[in-house]
Design a protein around this motif. Structure first.
Motif, mmCIF file in Angstrom:
data_model
loop_
_atom_site.group_PDB
_atom_site.id
_atom_site.type_symbol
_atom_site.label_atom_id
_atom_site.label_comp_id
_atom_site.label_asym_id
_atom_site.label_seq_id
_atom_site.Cartn_x
_atom_site.Cartn_y
_atom_site.Cartn_z
ATOM 1 N N LYS A 1 59.841 64.924 23.730
ATOM 2 C CA LYS A 1 59.004 66.088 23.389
ATOM 3 C C LYS A 1 57.655 66.093 24.100
ATOM 4 C CE LYS A 1 61.059 67.191 18.959
ATOM 5 N NZ LYS A 1 61.340 66.585 17.663
ATOM 6 N N GLY A 2 57.303 64.981 24.747
ATOM 7 C CA GLY A 2 55.972 64.898 25.338
ATOM 8 C C GLY A 2 55.978 64.821 26.857
ATOM 9 N N ASN B 1 46.496 62.089 27.664
ATOM 10 C CA ASN B 1 46.083 63.448 27.330
ATOM 11 C C ASN B 1 46.120 64.303 28.580
ATOM 12 O OD1 ASN B 1 44.668 65.673 25.931
ATOM 13 N ND2 ASN B 1 44.211 64.063 24.447
ATOM 14 N N SER C 1 58.421 59.635 23.115
ATOM 15 C CA SER C 1 58.179 60.844 22.320
ATOM 16 C C SER C 1 59.470 61.614 22.056
ATOM 17 C CB SER C 1 57.175 61.763 23.033
ATOM 18 O OG SER C 1 55.937 61.116 23.224
ATOM 19 N N MET D 1 53.880 66.098 20.193
ATOM 20 C CA MET D 1 53.892 65.514 21.541
ATOM 21 C C MET D 1 54.277 64.042 21.516
ATOM 22 S SD MET D 1 50.571 67.124 23.497
ATOM 23 C CE MET D 1 49.385 66.209 22.513
ATOM 24 N N SER D 2 54.015 63.383 20.393
ATOM 25 C CA SER D 2 54.313 61.958 20.305
ATOM 26 C C SER D 2 55.670 61.708 19.659
ATOM 27 C CB SER D 2 53.220 61.246 19.503
ATOM 28 O OG SER D 2 53.276 61.619 18.136
ATOM 29 N N GLY D 3 56.424 62.768 19.449
ATOM 30 C CA GLY D 3 57.738 62.602 18.826
ATOM 31 C C GLY D 3 57.652 61.978 17.441
ATOM 32 N N HIS E 1 51.981 62.595 27.871
ATOM 33 C CA HIS E 1 51.666 62.411 26.443
ATOM 34 C C HIS E 1 52.233 61.118 25.856
ATOM 35 C CE1 HIS E 1 49.944 66.350 26.582
ATOM 36 N NE2 HIS E 1 51.062 66.830 27.071
ATOM 37 N N LEU F 1 51.429 54.249 18.597
ATOM 38 C CA LEU F 1 50.447 53.660 17.696
ATOM 39 C C LEU F 1 50.708 52.179 17.463
ATOM 40 C CD1 LEU F 1 48.133 55.398 16.252
ATOM 41 C CD2 LEU F 1 49.937 56.721 17.317
ATOM 42 N N ALA G 1 39.531 64.888 26.927
ATOM 43 C CA ALA G 1 39.783 65.017 25.482
ATOM 44 C C ALA G 1 40.005 63.693 24.773
ATOM 45 C CB ALA G 1 40.981 65.940 25.243
ATOM 46 N N TYR H 1 42.299 50.118 20.234
ATOM 47 C CA TYR H 1 42.784 51.476 20.502
ATOM 48 C C TYR H 1 42.546 51.875 21.958
ATOM 49 C CZ TYR H 1 42.788 51.767 15.397
ATOM 50 O OH TYR H 1 43.018 51.543 14.069
ATOM 51 N N ALA I 1 33.560 68.020 26.047
ATOM 52 C CA ALA I 1 33.926 67.126 24.944
ATOM 53 C C ALA I 1 33.570 65.689 25.294
ATOM 54 C CB ALA I 1 35.413 67.249 24.626
ATOM 55 N N SER J 1 37.088 66.257 17.448
ATOM 56 C CA SER J 1 38.001 65.316 18.104
ATOM 57 C C SER J 1 37.818 63.901 17.575
ATOM 58 C CB SER J 1 37.807 65.329 19.624
ATOM 59 O OG SER J 1 38.577 66.360 20.200
ATOM 60 N N THR K 1 52.461 58.095 23.825
ATOM 61 C CA THR K 1 51.712 57.710 22.624
ATOM 62 C C THR K 1 52.516 56.643 21.903
ATOM 63 O OG1 THR K 1 50.945 60.000 22.410
ATOM 64 C CG2 THR K 1 50.676 58.580 20.478
ATOM 65 N N PRO L 1 36.409 61.635 22.952
ATOM 66 C CA PRO L 1 35.955 61.727 21.560
ATOM 67 C C PRO L 1 36.983 61.213 20.555
ATOM 68 C CG PRO L 1 36.430 63.922 22.448
ATOM 69 C CD PRO L 1 36.477 62.965 23.596
ATOM 70 N N ILE L 2 38.260 61.265 20.888
ATOM 71 C CA ILE L 2 39.274 60.691 19.989
ATOM 72 C C ILE L 2 39.070 59.175 19.912
ATOM 73 C CG2 ILE L 2 41.756 60.273 19.707
ATOM 74 C CD1 ILE L 2 42.225 63.082 20.925
ATOM 75 N N LEU M 1 46.704 55.654 21.487
ATOM 76 C CA LEU M 1 46.500 56.929 20.787
ATOM 77 C C LEU M 1 46.830 58.118 21.678
ATOM 78 C CD1 LEU M 1 43.135 56.153 18.967
ATOM 79 C CD2 LEU M 1 45.465 55.823 18.136
ATOM 80 N N ILE N 1 44.432 66.999 28.820
ATOM 81 C CA ILE N 1 43.091 67.562 28.938
ATOM 82 C C ILE N 1 42.196 66.365 29.269
ATOM 83 C CG2 ILE N 1 41.290 68.908 27.786
ATOM 84 C CD1 ILE N 1 44.062 70.370 28.002
ATOM 85 N N MET O 1 44.034 59.664 13.120
ATOM 86 C CA MET O 1 45.162 58.960 13.740
ATOM 87 C C MET O 1 45.143 57.472 13.427
ATOM 88 S SD MET O 1 45.326 60.747 17.494
ATOM 89 C CE MET O 1 46.821 59.917 18.052
#
Lengths: 319, 327
Positions: free
Chosen positions: A96-97, A113, A93, B104-106, A101, A105, A118, A60, A152, B65, A103, A121-122, A110, A115, B72
């Motif tokens: 949309k991102g 970000n 995305s 945000m990830s669509g 952003h 998977l 942020a 990840y 965080a 978080s 991403t 911790p994810i 993941l 932030i 996820m």
């Protein structure tokens, strides 16, 4: 951990692709094709590739808005990346991102970000999942020096240590916390010693040496994967571009930028491949031609991709 | 059917869902040996072990978080915030991370995360341990928001939350844990986003949720003594919002009171009032009344706190205003 010629070729090729990708993104920004904000990783390709190449595809990764390079190194399709920057339906995305952003998977990404602290911790949560399910995966969070002061992230340093989570934090210390010297923002000499205070194994590395970054990170990743607990890597690096497009850069001198530019990994690394690893100038030229052709295809794909339909606006709020 | 407390009903939901789905795990402060400050997770550590009942440091931003990261990557975490007031500490984790990740990830990311917490005043916990904050979670898209009022609903709604693929704010009330109600012996769930008519009536509608449902039912009894037949709708969720049930009731009664313990100013009551005037303006026979907490931090001293929070008497007054009865 000896890198084969094929590994070295792939590293340089990916670094160069990231540089050209970011340059093209800046060009799209300046021509008005790309909206919002753009934080290029120009100058930080050696850390992007050196940090991410030791990861397995199913490991990840979280990163920040300066994460295009890491995302591409992890396996994000750069065509989908560029289309996303242009707000197209084919973007990773679906428009949309945007830039901050990415991403995916399917390659363990993941998320970038917006932030800065942020993602840490994810990543710790993802690492905990791997530990609980004994999957052998590790999680990595890449962030800049500025993120080290967010609550965080500091909380996640403690959580990962308490849980002995298989996680690697890779801090790209580019000396500036956005537009302010990090040295004025902390009370320690290094960032790594702060992680040490939480009980982490720490390492430091020259972030302009892709091979050293790769080897250090591989050692850290294996340490975490084998149950050794979390590892914090501080890589000294430098942005050869501003914090974002439009940065007027009053906080640093032209001389300082020139000093780092003289060591630019995108020119230094291929020279080293010739000098130390027996690559021929022709092989280097071949890589450059490949990347140029790929970039042309990436841009063409993004520009010719359709816009999202406004009817899709409400999709993906809920699963 | 048995009589169970709200706390025990919640505990049953957790046990049943954890037995059903091995990916459900709990994270929170003092939820293990101590069993949670309201004892909802009592005995769960012994039953499910430390890998599924994970005690965390006092570190709300970090562990919420981390729960997003767990969600996820295939788990279904239930993160517990000991007091709703601590949600501010985890605000980024909830609002910027959990709520937005999928969009945000669509659609490439999914965050099946339940955040359990408890809120509300009435116990002298003062301004940082008494707030009712459902408005925030209702306002920001991407979160479902559940506020059960009875043991039956608490169990059935929590089971639904733990089967939902989205982030769910599951908001309990600290003065409901010891309340009792009938709960079926067998398996059941209560769907998210379906309001429940807790009492039917013809003269006025009171829409409410969480502990204020109890005040509203008491108010309905008091109003009945004056010959006013009140319908009490327990909204149960503010997202998804079952406005249809509210509108249907207003079409019957022509009069609406919205009552909640959150501050009146810009509370969910304001949204419901606006929706009802959009959807049923011609059916309204009086202006919509809102009952909510005063727009001040929650005071400590009992007479001051009693004045600040809604109760049955204040709801009765609102019912009388919308029905143009003597007050």
């Amino acid at each position: 951990m000896t890198l084969s010629s094929a590994d070295l070729r792939r590293m340089y090729r990916t670094m160069l692709l990231i540089r050209r990708f970011e340059e093209q993104a800046v060009a799209f920004f300046l021509s008005g094709e790309l909206r919002g904000s753009l934080h290029p990783c120009i100058g930080q390709e050696a850390t992007a590739v050196g940090a991410v190449f030791p990861l397995r595809r199913d490991d990840y990764l979280t990163c920040t808005y300066r994460g295009h390079g890491q995302a591409i190194a992890k396996g994000l399709d750069p065509k989908e990346g560029m289309a996303e920057l242009l707000g197209r339906r084919t973007g990773c995305s679906q428009g949309k991102g945007g830039s901050m952003h990415y991403t995916d998977l399917s390659v363990g990404l993941l998320g970038e970000n917006a932030i800065v602290g942020a993602g840490a911790p994810i990543a710790v949560g993802a690492a905990l999942r791997a530990k609980l399910d004994k999957t052998g995966q590790v999680a990595m969070s890449v962030f800049g020096d500025g993120a080290i002061n967010q609550a965080a992230l500091l909380e996640s340093l403690n959580l990962a240590a308490a849980w002995q989570a298989p996680v690697v934090f890779f801090c790209e210390n580019n000396l500036y916390s956005e537009m302010t010297p990090i040295s004025a923002m902390i009370g320690t000499t290094t960032l790594a010693e702060r992680a040490a205070g939480f009980g982490w194994t720490t390492m430091t590395v020259d972030g302009y040496d892709p091979i050293a970054v790769y080897q250090t990170t591989m050692e850290a990743v294996e340490h975490a994967r084998n149950g050794g607990g979390p590892v914090f890597i501080e890589a000294m690096t430098y942005r050869l571009f501003g914090h974002m497009v439009g940065d007027t850069e009053p906080y640093r001198t032209k001389e300082e930028v020139a000093e780092w530019r003289a060591r630019d990994p995108i020119t230094a690394f291929p020279q080293r491949l010739i000098d130390e690893f027996g690559f021929t100038p022709n092989e280097i030229a071949e890589i450059e031609a490949e990347v140029a052709a790929e970039m042309e295809e990436i841009s063409r794909f993004a520009l010719q991709s359709p816009w999202p339909d406004v009817s899709e606006i409400g999709e993906h709020v809920f699963a | 059917m048995r009589e169970l407390t709200y706390a025990k009903a919640l505990r049953e939901a957790l046990i049943e869902e954890m037995e059903r789905d091995p990916n459900i795990l709990l994270l929170g402060e003092d939820i293990g040996v101590y069993g949670g400050v309201f004892k909802v997770t009592e005995g769960l550590l012994a039953r499910f072990g430390p890998e599924r009942v994970i005690e965390t440091p006092i570190s709300e931003a970090g562990f919420v978080s981390a729960a997003v990261g767990l969600a996820m990557t295939g788990k279904h975490p239930m993160a517990e915030l000991m007091f709703m007031d601590f949600a501010y500490v985890a605000a980024d984790s909830i609002f910027n991370q959990a709520a937005k990740m999928r969009y945000m990830s669509g659609g490439r990311a999914q965050v099946p995360l339940t955040i359990r917490t408890q809120q509300g005043g009435g116990r002298g916990n003062a301004a940082q341990h008494s707030q009712s904050l459902e408005t925030f979670f209702t306002h920001i898209p991407g979160l479902k928001v559940v506020l059960p009022s009875t043991p039956y609903d608490a169990k059935g709604l929590l089971k639904s939350a733990l089967r939902d693929p989205n982030p769910v704010m599951f908001i309990e009330h600290k003065l409901l844990y010891n309340t009792k109600g009938l709960v079926p012996d067998g398996e059941y769930t209560v769907p998210l986003g379906k309001a429940d008519v807790k009492r039917s009536g013809t003269d006025a509608t009171v829409v409410t949720w969480s502990r204020t449902v109890l005040h509203a039912l008491e108010a309905a009894d008091l109003a009945a003594a004056d010959g006013i037949d009140v319908e009490v709708i327990d909204l149960r969720c503010t997202v998804p919002l079952d406005i249809d049930t509210v509108v249907e009731s207003v079409k019957k009664t022509g009069r609406l009171v919205v009552a909640h313990e959150a501050h009146r100013r810009l509370g969910v009551g304001a949204e419901i009032a606006a929706l009802v005037q959009e959807l049923a303006f011609d059916y309204l026979d009086a202006p919509v009344e809102r009952v909510g907490a005063l727009d001040i931090p929650t005071p400590y001293s009992k007479p001051l706190e009693d004045e600040a929070l809604p109760d049955a008497a204040k709801i009765v007054q609102a019912i009388k205003r919308v029905t143009y009865s003597e007050t």
